[in-house]
Design a protein around this motif. Structure first.
Motif, PDB file in Angstrom:
ATOM      1  N   CYS A 147       0.844  -1.194   0.000  1.00  0.00           N
ATOM      2  CA  CYS A 147       0.000   0.000   0.000  1.00  0.00           C
ATOM      3  C   CYS A 147       0.878   1.243   0.000  1.00  0.00           C
ATOM      4  O   CYS A 147       1.740   1.391   0.876  1.00  0.00           O
ATOM      5  CB  CYS A 147      -0.918   0.019   1.219  1.00  0.00           C
ATOM      6  N   ILE A 149       0.453   5.262   0.166  1.00  0.00           N
ATOM      7  CA  ILE A 149      -0.512   6.328   0.427  1.00  0.00           C
ATOM      8  C   ILE A 149       0.232   7.661   0.476  1.00  0.00           C
ATOM      9  O   ILE A 149       1.234   7.794   1.179  1.00  0.00           O
ATOM     10  CB  ILE A 149      -1.258   6.092   1.748  1.00  0.00           C
ATOM     11  N   TYR A 151      -0.353  11.989   0.699  1.00  0.00           N
ATOM     12  CA  TYR A 151      -1.250  13.127   0.919  1.00  0.00           C
ATOM     13  C   TYR A 151      -0.499  14.424   0.680  1.00  0.00           C
ATOM     14  O   TYR A 151       0.623  14.619   1.170  1.00  0.00           O
ATOM     15  CB  TYR A 151      -1.806  13.131   2.339  1.00  0.00           C
ATOM     16  N   GLU A 182      -3.620  10.859  10.968  1.00  0.00           N
ATOM     17  CA  GLU A 182      -2.655   9.813  10.626  1.00  0.00           C
ATOM     18  C   GLU A 182      -3.062   8.502  11.291  1.00  0.00           C
ATOM     19  O   GLU A 182      -2.977   7.427  10.679  1.00  0.00           O
ATOM     20  CB  GLU A 182      -1.268  10.244  11.100  1.00  0.00           C
ATOM     21  N   VAL A 185      -5.790   6.618   9.298  1.00  0.00           N
ATOM     22  CA  VAL A 185      -5.280   5.969   8.083  1.00  0.00           C
ATOM     23  C   VAL A 185      -4.548   4.678   8.438  1.00  0.00           C
ATOM     24  O   VAL A 185      -4.781   3.621   7.838  1.00  0.00           O
ATOM     25  CB  VAL A 185      -4.354   6.922   7.305  1.00  0.00           C
ATOM     26  N   LEU A 186      -3.655   4.750   9.430  1.00  0.00           N
ATOM     27  CA  LEU A 186      -2.871   3.573   9.790  1.00  0.00           C
ATOM     28  C   LEU A 186      -3.747   2.486  10.400  1.00  0.00           C
ATOM     29  O   LEU A 186      -3.515   1.289  10.176  1.00  0.00           O
ATOM     30  CB  LEU A 186      -1.761   3.967  10.759  1.00  0.00           C
ATOM     31  N   VAL A 189      -5.590   0.854   7.333  1.00  0.00           N
ATOM     32  CA  VAL A 189      -4.699   0.054   6.487  1.00  0.00           C
ATOM     33  C   VAL A 189      -4.314  -1.247   7.182  1.00  0.00           C
ATOM     34  O   VAL A 189      -4.189  -2.300   6.536  1.00  0.00           O
ATOM     35  CB  VAL A 189      -3.436   0.863   6.116  1.00  0.00           C
ATOM     36  N   CYS A 197       3.577  -0.989   3.869  1.00  0.00           N
ATOM     37  CA  CYS A 197       2.769   0.228   3.800  1.00  0.00           C
ATOM     38  C   CYS A 197       3.695   1.432   3.837  1.00  0.00           C
ATOM     39  O   CYS A 197       4.536   1.553   4.731  1.00  0.00           O
ATOM     40  CB  CYS A 197       1.777   0.294   4.953  1.00  0.00           C
ATOM     41  N   PHE A 199       3.413   5.542   3.856  1.00  0.00           N
ATOM     42  CA  PHE A 199       2.471   6.639   4.058  1.00  0.00           C
ATOM     43  C   PHE A 199       3.269   7.946   4.094  1.00  0.00           C
ATOM     44  O   PHE A 199       4.038   8.176   5.020  1.00  0.00           O
ATOM     45  CB  PHE A 199       1.686   6.436   5.353  1.00  0.00           C
ATOM     46  N   VAL A 234       6.536   5.619   7.526  1.00  0.00           N
ATOM     47  CA  VAL A 234       5.760   6.856   7.574  1.00  0.00           C
ATOM     48  C   VAL A 234       6.721   8.011   7.341  1.00  0.00           C
ATOM     49  O   VAL A 234       7.778   8.098   7.982  1.00  0.00           O
ATOM     50  CB  VAL A 234       5.044   7.026   8.928  1.00  0.00           C
TER      51      VAL A 234
END
Length: 351
Positions: A147, A149, A151, A182, A185-186, A189, A197, A199, A234
């Motif tokens: 994933c 992601i 923003y 945040e 979202v986490l 997911v 992941c 982000f 992240v």
């Protein structure tokens, strides 16, 4: 004369340092059927097989030279699918409008699609819309997927909670209903149990004033909990404020930091990847590196840029993964589910 008789000691020692991937390239050029997974000295086994096939030292050196022209793509893992969700908030109702988020997401979308990702872009969403789409997307992402992601837009931070501000966010009396955290979202997911992941938040992380935004601070007691899964990265594009590198009219964000507002006629001045972080990221996406090292390179480029920023990377898990890793699942089936779940959202575009 045979290979072993004519190969210099230095050349033989060099061969012993070759990676399995490099040896496989040379073996393919020499039309050798060889298995290298059963040895920790692939170069030694390669030389022995070349010798048995009667290749000379000159032929070996030609194979070695030709192998330099072959682009190697290291596969670390094969996920079920690779999904990218790119979120761009720029046309705010009350906050200053931003120039680059939409352009940056389009640039990233093109790059990630070339790497085999199913890409969903979301532009100028309300908080409730964004949360709804994220929930629906997680429902259709297979377990053991990658994933990505991203923003871009206005953001804030309070008591170490990072918040993405959606287009209905006011200038004062901001509430959680105007944001997507945040943590949210986490938490979402984690439901699909991804193998990787990433982000990335390319936004200002201003500290909100408690007196002007009391409801935000009151809501902190109910902030979402989330589970840290393996291979989570992240990224915050900057320590405090994000820059959009454009020579167009200035405005200010709600914390009085300078940003750039899009005015009539300014679109011709915007280039793909025009924000500093995304420009560096898109430039590096073609590098055959594991994602952790790739992001380190991106951050080094950003720190050396003319308008210096210091991106932050938080990493959980040490397993190497690459954006080049091939998918083993049914991409068409996943794509069909993504299209079905997002068809009602007018701001969602699938690449």
């Amino acid at each position: 004369m045979s290979l072993l008789q004519n190969l210099s000691y230095e050349d033989y020692q060099q061969a012993l340092t070759f990676s399995k991937e490099k040896c496989e390239i040379i073996a393919e050029l020499a039309n050798l059927k060889i298995t290298l997974d059963d040895t920790n000295k692939p170069g030694e086994k390669l030389i022995k097989y070349l010798y048995r096939r009667g290749y000379s030292a000159a032929q070996y050196k030609q194979f070695l030279s030709n192998s330099q022209q072959v682009k190697t793509i290291v596969t670390y893992y094969k996920p079920q699918s690779k999904i990218a969700i790119l979120i761009a908030n720029s046309s705010y109702n009350d906050l200053s409008k931003l120039a680059t988020p939409s352009v940056d997401c389009d640039s990233l979308a093109a790059s990630l699609k070339n790497l085999g990702f199913i890409v969903l872009t979301l532009k100028n969403t309300l908080s409730s819309e964004l949360q709804n789409i994220l929930v629906k997307m997680v429902d259709v992402i297979p377990e053991d997927s990658y994933c990505f992601i991203f923003y871009a837009g206005h953001g804030c931070e309070l008591c170490n909670t990072k918040c993405m501000l959606c287009i209905d966010c006011p200038t004062e009396n901001i509430e959680m209903k105007h944001c997507v955290t945040e943590n949210f979202v986490l938490k979402e997911v984690a439901r699909c149990k991804p193998d990787l992941c990433i982000f990335i938040m390319d936004m200002c992380r201003m500290n909100l004033d408690r007196c002007s935004n009391p409801k935000m601070f009151e809501a902190l007691a109910n902030i979402e909990d989330y589970t840290i899964h393996s291979n989570l990265l992240v990224v915050y594009s900057t320590q405090s404020s994000a820059y959009e590198v454009l020579q167009i009219e200035c405005s200010t964000t709600i914390d009085a930091n300078v940003t750039y507002e899009l005015k009539t006629g300014d679109t011709d001045k915007i280039l793909p990847g025009s924000s500093q972080y995304v420009n560096a990221l898109c430039t590096r996406l073609g590098d055959d590196l594991d994602i952790s090292n790739l992001l380190d390179k991106v951050h080094g480029d950003v720190e050396k840029s003319f308008r210096k920023q210091r991106p932050i990377k938080v990493q959980c898990g040490v397993a190497k993964r690459s954006l080049y890793d091939p998918v083993k699942g049914n991409v068409a089936a996943v794509l069909a589910k993504v299209k079905d779940e997002t068809k009602e959202f007018k701001n969602a575009v699938i690449f």
